[in-house]
Design a protein around this motif. Structure first.
Motif, PDB file in Angstrom:
ATOM      1  N   GLN A  78       0.812  -1.217   0.000  1.00 32.84           N
ATOM      2  CA  GLN A  78       0.000   0.000   0.000  1.00 32.84           C
ATOM      3  C   GLN A  78       0.843   1.264   0.000  1.00 32.84           C
ATOM      4  OE1 GLN A  78      -2.654  -0.549   3.336  1.00 32.84           O
ATOM      5  NE2 GLN A  78      -3.431  -2.461   2.473  1.00 32.84           N
ATOM      6  N   ARG A  79       2.143   1.091  -0.199  1.00 32.52           N
ATOM      7  CA  ARG A  79       3.035   2.249  -0.068  1.00 32.52           C
ATOM      8  C   ARG A  79       3.811   2.540  -1.351  1.00 32.52           C
ATOM      9  NH1 ARG A  79       3.646   3.606   5.152  1.00 32.52           N
ATOM     10  NH2 ARG A  79       5.861   4.005   5.111  1.00 32.52           N
ATOM     11  N   HIS A  80       3.287   2.047  -2.467  1.00 35.44           N
ATOM     12  CA  HIS A  80       4.016   2.234  -3.727  1.00 35.44           C
ATOM     13  C   HIS A  80       4.221   3.709  -4.078  1.00 35.44           C
ATOM     14  CE1 HIS A  80       3.096  -2.071  -5.338  1.00 35.44           C
ATOM     15  NE2 HIS A  80       3.724  -2.067  -4.192  1.00 35.44           N
ATOM     16  N   ALA A  81       3.242   4.546  -3.722  1.00 35.34           N
ATOM     17  CA  ALA A  81       3.345   5.962  -4.087  1.00 35.34           C
ATOM     18  C   ALA A  81       4.570   6.610  -3.423  1.00 35.34           C
ATOM     19  CB  ALA A  81       2.077   6.706  -3.673  1.00 35.34           C
ATOM     20  N   LEU A  82       4.816   6.217  -2.177  1.00 38.62           N
ATOM     21  CA  LEU A  82       5.977   6.760  -1.445  1.00 38.62           C
ATOM     22  C   LEU A  82       7.282   6.350  -2.133  1.00 38.62           C
ATOM     23  CD1 LEU A  82       6.862   7.925   1.540  1.00 38.62           C
ATOM     24  CD2 LEU A  82       7.228   5.508   2.029  1.00 38.62           C
ATOM     25  N   TYR A  83       7.349   5.070  -2.520  1.00 40.11           N
ATOM     26  CA  TYR A  83       8.580   4.570  -3.159  1.00 40.11           C
ATOM     27  C   TYR A  83       8.791   5.261  -4.512  1.00 40.11           C
ATOM     28  CZ  TYR A  83       7.315   0.770   0.114  1.00 40.11           C
ATOM     29  OH  TYR A  83       6.933   0.051   1.214  1.00 40.11           O
ATOM     30  N   GLU A  84       7.682   5.364  -5.276  1.00 36.49           N
ATOM     31  CA  GLU A  84       7.786   5.929  -6.626  1.00 36.49           C
ATOM     32  C   GLU A  84       8.183   7.404  -6.566  1.00 36.49           C
ATOM     33  OE1 GLU A  84       7.560   4.098  -9.440  1.00 36.49           O
ATOM     34  OE2 GLU A  84       8.144   5.929 -10.498  1.00 36.49           O
ATOM     35  N   GLN A  85       7.633   8.101  -5.608  1.00 35.95           N
ATOM     36  CA  GLN A  85       7.932   9.533  -5.467  1.00 35.95           C
ATOM     37  C   GLN A  85       9.433   9.744  -5.218  1.00 35.95           C
ATOM     38  OE1 GLN A  85       6.117  11.166  -2.018  1.00 35.95           O
ATOM     39  NE2 GLN A  85       6.296  13.267  -2.730  1.00 35.95           N
ATOM     40  N   GLN A  86       9.999   8.903  -4.352  1.00 33.21           N
ATOM     41  CA  GLN A  86      11.431   9.043  -4.055  1.00 33.21           C
ATOM     42  C   GLN A  86      12.271   8.720  -5.292  1.00 33.21           C
ATOM     43  OE1 GLN A  86      12.970  10.210  -1.050  1.00 33.21           O
ATOM     44  NE2 GLN A  86      14.466  10.388  -2.707  1.00 33.21           N
ATOM     45  N   ILE A  87      11.866   7.681  -6.017  1.00 30.90           N
ATOM     46  CA  ILE A  87      12.616   7.309  -7.213  1.00 30.90           C
ATOM     47  C   ILE A  87      12.581   8.447  -8.241  1.00 30.90           C
ATOM     48  CG2 ILE A  87      12.584   5.752  -9.220  1.00 30.90           C
ATOM     49  CD1 ILE A  87      11.838   3.506  -7.320  1.00 30.90           C
ATOM     50  N   GLN A  88      11.401   9.020  -8.422  1.00 30.56           N
ATOM     51  CA  GLN A  88      11.271  10.110  -9.396  1.00 30.56           C
ATOM     52  C   GLN A  88      12.146  11.295  -8.985  1.00 30.56           C
ATOM     53  OE1 GLN A  88      10.037   9.920 -12.345  1.00 30.56           O
ATOM     54  NE2 GLN A  88       9.289   7.853 -11.982  1.00 30.56           N
ATOM     55  N   GLN A  89      12.171  11.564  -7.704  1.00 31.52           N
ATOM     56  CA  GLN A  89      13.007  12.673  -7.228  1.00 31.52           C
ATOM     57  C   GLN A  89      14.490  12.412  -7.518  1.00 31.52           C
ATOM     58  OE1 GLN A  89      12.036  13.834  -3.200  1.00 31.52           O
ATOM     59  NE2 GLN A  89      13.975  14.923  -2.981  1.00 31.52           N
ATOM     60  N   TRP A  90      14.924  11.188  -7.248  1.00 27.04           N
ATOM     61  CA  TRP A  90      16.329  10.852  -7.513  1.00 27.04           C
ATOM     62  C   TRP A  90      16.646  10.880  -9.006  1.00 27.04           C
ATOM     63  CZ3 TRP A  90      16.293   6.271  -3.545  1.00 27.04           C
ATOM     64  CH2 TRP A  90      16.704   6.745  -2.292  1.00 27.04           C
ATOM     65  N   LEU A  91      15.672  10.433  -9.817  1.00 23.10           N
ATOM     66  CA  LEU A  91      15.903  10.454 -11.273  1.00 23.10           C
ATOM     67  C   LEU A  91      16.072  11.902 -11.739  1.00 23.10           C
ATOM     68  CD1 LEU A  91      13.320   7.747 -12.458  1.00 23.10           C
ATOM     69  CD2 LEU A  91      15.800   7.644 -12.824  1.00 23.10           C
ATOM     70  N   THR A  92      15.230  12.772 -11.230  1.00 17.36           N
ATOM     71  CA  THR A  92      15.302  14.188 -11.601  1.00 17.36           C
ATOM     72  C   THR A  92      16.628  14.798 -11.166  1.00 17.36           C
ATOM     73  OG1 THR A  92      12.943  14.247 -11.169  1.00 17.36           O
ATOM     74  CG2 THR A  92      14.003  16.370 -11.441  1.00 17.36           C
ATOM     75  N   GLN A  93      17.081  14.401  -9.995  1.00 19.74           N
ATOM     76  CA  GLN A  93      18.340  14.974  -9.472  1.00 19.74           C
ATOM     77  C   GLN A  93      19.579  14.325 -10.065  1.00 19.74           C
ATOM     78  OE1 GLN A  93      17.748  13.975  -5.361  1.00 19.74           O
ATOM     79  NE2 GLN A  93      16.614  15.849  -4.879  1.00 19.74           N
ATOM     80  N   GLY A 166       9.055  -3.703 -12.875  1.00 13.97           N
ATOM     81  CA  GLY A 166       8.214  -2.715 -12.193  1.00 13.97           C
ATOM     82  C   GLY A 166       8.139  -2.908 -10.682  1.00 13.97           C
ATOM     83  N   LEU A 167       8.723  -3.989 -10.158  1.00 13.94           N
ATOM     84  CA  LEU A 167       8.647  -4.206  -8.703  1.00 13.94           C
ATOM     85  C   LEU A 167       9.712  -3.357  -7.999  1.00 13.94           C
ATOM     86  CD1 LEU A 167       8.118  -8.079  -8.413  1.00 13.94           C
ATOM     87  CD2 LEU A 167       6.409  -6.256  -8.430  1.00 13.94           C
ATOM     88  N   PHE A 168       9.327  -2.819  -6.850  1.00 12.06           N
ATOM     89  CA  PHE A 168      10.281  -2.027  -6.074  1.00 12.06           C
ATOM     90  C   PHE A 168      11.238  -2.966  -5.354  1.00 12.06           C
ATOM     91  CE2 PHE A 168       6.502   0.609  -6.486  1.00 12.06           C
ATOM     92  CZ  PHE A 168       7.079   1.759  -7.022  1.00 12.06           C
ATOM     93  N   ALA A 169      12.490  -2.527  -5.230  1.00 12.77           N
ATOM     94  CA  ALA A 169      13.492  -3.397  -4.597  1.00 12.77           C
ATOM     95  C   ALA A 169      13.382  -3.329  -3.075  1.00 12.77           C
ATOM     96  CB  ALA A 169      14.889  -2.976  -5.044  1.00 12.77           C
ATOM     97  N   ALA A 173      12.549  -0.098  -0.287  1.00  8.87           N
ATOM     98  CA  ALA A 173      11.327  -0.074   0.522  1.00  8.87           C
ATOM     99  C   ALA A 173      11.656  -0.143   2.011  1.00  8.87           C
ATOM    100  CB  ALA A 173      10.419  -1.233   0.112  1.00  8.87           C
ATOM    101  N   VAL A 174      12.613  -0.997   2.359  1.00 10.18           N
ATOM    102  CA  VAL A 174      12.922  -1.192   3.777  1.00 10.18           C
ATOM    103  C   VAL A 174      13.457   0.111   4.392  1.00 10.18           C
ATOM    104  CG1 VAL A 174      15.336  -2.025   3.798  1.00 10.18           C
ATOM    105  CG2 VAL A 174      13.647  -3.169   5.174  1.00 10.18           C
ATOM    106  N   VAL A 175      14.289   0.828   3.646  1.00  8.23           N
ATOM    107  CA  VAL A 175      14.864   2.062   4.180  1.00  8.23           C
ATOM    108  C   VAL A 175      13.796   3.163   4.268  1.00  8.23           C
ATOM    109  CG1 VAL A 175      16.486   3.947   3.660  1.00  8.23           C
ATOM    110  CG2 VAL A 175      17.232   1.560   3.519  1.00  8.23           C
ATOM    111  N   LEU A 176      13.023   3.339   3.211  1.00  7.43           N
ATOM    112  CA  LEU A 176      11.994   4.392   3.246  1.00  7.43           C
ATOM    113  C   LEU A 176      10.980   4.116   4.349  1.00  7.43           C
ATOM    114  CD1 LEU A 176      11.367   5.127  -0.550  1.00  7.43           C
ATOM    115  CD2 LEU A 176      12.869   6.326   1.053  1.00  7.43           C
ATOM    116  N   ASP A 177      10.619   2.853   4.526  1.00  8.52           N
ATOM    117  CA  ASP A 177       9.642   2.526   5.565  1.00  8.52           C
ATOM    118  C   ASP A 177      10.225   2.677   6.968  1.00  8.52           C
ATOM    119  OD1 ASP A 177       7.629   2.054   3.815  1.00  8.52           O
ATOM    120  OD2 ASP A 177       7.945  -0.105   3.720  1.00  8.52           O
ATOM    121  N   ASP A 178      11.462   2.208   7.156  1.00  7.77           N
ATOM    122  CA  ASP A 178      12.056   2.346   8.492  1.00  7.77           C
ATOM    123  C   ASP A 178      12.164   3.825   8.871  1.00  7.77           C
ATOM    124  OD1 ASP A 178      12.229  -0.337   9.167  1.00  7.77           O
ATOM    125  OD2 ASP A 178      14.253  -0.603   8.395  1.00  7.77           O
TER     126      ASP A 178
END
Ligand code: GLU
Length: 296
Positions: A78-93, A166-169, A173-178
């Motif tokens: 249920q937390r894919h949006a959080l993971y995707e948002q971080q990935i997009q930010q890193w891609l942009t940066q 398409g699966l998050f690694a 996930a473990v780091v963003l969630d912790d």
């Protein structure tokens, strides 16, 4: 002083078995002995490897063993949006990039990805996403095992944070969630020592101070393989939990008086919280040889 927050984070690929009970108990005792919170997070990131009903089954087993968690159970699905948002930010940066190397290509080049796609500007389609590791983490402190060194090839690799399918690694996930759950210490099985350096690297990129780590000895089969859902480790008994609970506590190094063994489960658990000591915990002797089991 910040409050201790620990967690147990099972993947629902099968029911709770003896090895995962040991991890659950170790993290539970370590948290409760410090009057800390103990959270449960279901790591259902990889649907093809999940077994229907396993999440509920794991939670029922924890209840049967009187391992009561704090707050609501968190589900990674249920937390894919959080993971995707971080990935997009890193891609942009420019901190992450798309990679089209196949497993076969990487294997042919010696088994480690060497940064071939860093400056290729690949498009998203058919690509995995890798994080750019500019400062590799070559060692960390484990509360029981002291300084753990990580082989440079593993530490320096730009590892995958989102797979080509398409699966998050797991590491992402473990780091963003912790971080999101405010976890202050990670207590888990020694099989997860290897990815710890990569997880610490993500903390550094995110500007967070890393957590403290304690890796527990692993329960193995008669021929030395890790007990896991993959090798069909038996589900633990939930109707008559005390014998298995005592066995798992012995495995964690407790010296349990006879008078305690005949008590009810609540009293045994309470005794465990009061008597939990890191010094009693057996050392995992194979810890430094556990780097062959790659997880990304
Ligand atoms: N979900 C992982 C597993 O079951 C554990 C993750 C962790 O504790 O960091 O192997």
């Amino acid at each position: 002083m910040t409050q201790y927050i620990g967690r147990f984070a099972p993947s629902p690929s099968g029911p709770l078995h003896f090895g995962s009970l040991v991890a659950a108990l170790g993290s539970f005792f370590q948290a409760r002995a410090q009057n800390g919170q103990w959270l449960v997070r279901i790591e259902d990131l990889d649907p093809p490897r999940e077994m229907p009903g396993a999440s509920e089954d794991i939670l029922n087993s924890l209840r049967a063993y009187h391992l009561h968690w704090d707050g609501e159970v968190v589900y990674q699905s249920q937390r894919h949006a959080l993971y995707e948002q971080q990935i997009q930010q890193w891609l942009t940066q420019g901190q992450a990039y798309y990679c089209q190397c196949t497993r076969k290509q990487i294997k042919a080049e010696g088994g480690f990805y060497l940064g071939q796609c860093r400056n290729q500007n690949h498009s998203a389609s058919g690509s995995a996403v890798r994080i750019k590791i500019d400062h590799s983490v070559l060692q960390f402190e484990d509360l029981k095992h002291g300084t753990i060194s990580i082989p440079p090839q593993i530490a320096e690799e730009d590892f995958i944070i989102k797979r080509r399918d398409g699966l998050f690694a797991y590491n992402l996930a473990v780091v963003l969630d912790d971080i999101d759950q405010g976890v202050t210490e990670v207590v888990r099985g020694a099989d997860l020592i290897e990815p710890t350096g990569r997880q610490i690297a993500l903390y550094q990129i995110l500007g967070y101070t890393k957590l403290s780590y304690l890796h527990l000895p692993l329960a193995v089969t008669d021929n030395g393989a890790k007990l896991s859902k993959q090798n069909h480790a038996q589900a633990i008994d939930t109707c008559n939990p005390i014998p298995t609970l005592l066995q798992a506590m012995l495995f964690l190094g407790f010296n349990i008086p006879e008078a305690i063994k005949s008590q009810n489960i609540e009293k045994i658990i309470r005794w465990g919280i009061q008597n939990w000591r890191l010094t009693q915990l057996p050392i995992e002797t194979e810890i430094t040889t556990r780097f062959s089991n790659r997880k990304s």
